[in-house]
Design a protein around this motif. Structure first.
Motif, short mmCIF file in Angstrom:
data_model
loop_
_atom_site.label_atom_id
_atom_site.label_comp_id
_atom_site.label_asym_id
_atom_site.label_seq_id
_atom_site.Cartn_x
_atom_site.Cartn_y
_atom_site.Cartn_z
N TRP A 153 45.46 27.56 18.89
CA TRP A 153 45.25 26.86 17.62
C TRP A 153 45.82 27.61 16.43
N LEU A 154 46.05 28.90 16.58
CA LEU A 154 46.36 29.78 15.45
C LEU A 154 47.84 30.07 15.30
N PRO A 155 48.30 30.29 14.05
CA PRO A 155 49.70 30.64 13.84
C PRO A 155 50.03 32.07 14.27
N TRP A 156 49.03 32.94 14.30
CA TRP A 156 49.24 34.34 14.68
C TRP A 156 48.18 34.75 15.68
N THR A 157 48.56 35.56 16.62
CA THR A 157 47.63 36.07 17.62
C THR A 157 48.00 37.52 17.91
N THR A 158 47.27 38.15 18.79
CA THR A 158 47.60 39.52 19.18
C THR A 158 47.92 39.55 20.67
N THR A 159 48.48 40.65 21.07
CA THR A 159 48.82 40.81 22.48
C THR A 159 47.60 41.09 23.34
N SER A 160 46.42 41.22 22.73
CA SER A 160 45.22 41.57 23.49
C SER A 160 44.93 40.59 24.62
N ARG A 178 53.31 30.48 15.67
CA ARG A 178 53.37 29.36 14.73
C ARG A 178 53.83 28.05 15.37
N THR A 179 54.72 28.10 16.33
CA THR A 179 55.17 26.85 16.96
C THR A 179 54.03 26.17 17.69
N LEU A 180 53.36 26.90 18.58
CA LEU A 180 52.23 26.34 19.33
C LEU A 180 51.05 26.05 18.39
N GLY A 181 50.78 26.97 17.47
CA GLY A 181 49.67 26.79 16.54
C GLY A 181 49.84 25.58 15.64
N SER A 182 51.07 25.28 15.24
CA SER A 182 51.28 24.13 14.36
C SER A 182 50.98 22.82 15.08
N ILE A 183 51.27 22.77 16.36
CA ILE A 183 50.98 21.56 17.14
C ILE A 183 49.47 21.43 17.37
N ASN A 184 48.89 22.45 17.98
CA ASN A 184 47.47 22.38 18.34
C ASN A 184 46.55 22.54 17.15
N GLY A 185 46.92 23.41 16.20
CA GLY A 185 46.09 23.60 15.01
C GLY A 185 45.99 22.34 14.17
N ALA A 186 47.11 21.63 14.05
CA ALA A 186 47.09 20.37 13.28
C ALA A 186 46.18 19.35 13.96
N ARG A 187 46.22 19.28 15.26
CA ARG A 187 45.36 18.34 15.99
C ARG A 187 43.89 18.72 15.83
N LEU A 188 43.60 20.03 15.93
CA LEU A 188 42.23 20.50 15.74
C LEU A 188 41.76 20.21 14.32
N ASN A 189 42.62 20.44 13.33
CA ASN A 189 42.24 20.16 11.94
C ASN A 189 41.89 18.70 11.72
N THR A 190 42.65 17.80 12.32
CA THR A 190 42.34 16.37 12.19
C THR A 190 40.93 16.08 12.69
N PHE A 191 40.59 16.63 13.84
CA PHE A 191 39.25 16.45 14.40
C PHE A 191 38.20 17.08 13.49
N LEU A 192 38.41 18.33 13.07
CA LEU A 192 37.43 19.02 12.24
C LEU A 192 37.23 18.34 10.89
N HIS A 193 38.30 17.80 10.31
CA HIS A 193 38.16 17.10 9.02
C HIS A 193 37.27 15.87 9.17
#
Length: 133
Positions: free
Chosen positions: A47-54, A70-85
């Motif tokens: 969901w996030l634009p940035w993550t760590t290698t952990s 950011r590529t994966l986060g923009s797809i999934n994060g936008a979908r999650l935001n729609t639901f959360l809104h």
């Protein structure tokens, strides 16, 4: 859930849901005035634009480097935001409150009361991990 990759010799990397919801009414027989709490919990970094290698490193590799997601986060994060809104707006319309309280330090600069901040700058290093000693 069937792991279709097992016959190919791959392990199932995520044997859990990437997102979960928990609800607690704090009373066995709640009335309309009782406090109720619903929590949304992220289990992965899709969901996030940035993550760590952990969550992506092998033992012995550096676990605190920032990865550009950011590529994966923009797809999934936008979908999650729609639901959360929709949930946030419904909760407020019904007289409830809405707040975001990230537990994981990596989330704190990437989420707010509106959801995932899709254009968030990279988190500052070092990232503190809850499981660190």
């Amino acid at each position: 859930m069937y792991n279709f990759t097992a016959p190919l010799g791959f392990r199932n990397a995520f044997e859990y849901r990437p997102f979960s919801i928990a609800h607690d009414s704090f009373d066995a027989t709640p009335s309309e005035d009782d406090l109720e709490l619903t929590g949304f919990y992220l289990s992965t970094d899709i969901w996030l634009p940035w993550t760590t290698t952990s969550s992506h490193s092998a033992p012995g590799e550096r676990a605190d480097a920032i990865l550009d997601n950011r590529t994966l986060g923009s797809i999934n994060g936008a979908r999650l935001n729609t639901f959360l809104h929709q949930v946030r707006d419904t909760a407020r319309r019904l007289g409830g409150e809405w707040s975001v309280r990230p537990a994981a330090p990596i989330f704190r600069s990437q989420v707010d009361d509106n959801g995932v901040i899709l254009d968030a700058p990279p988190p500052a290093l070092p990232i503190e991990f809850p499981h660190s000693t």
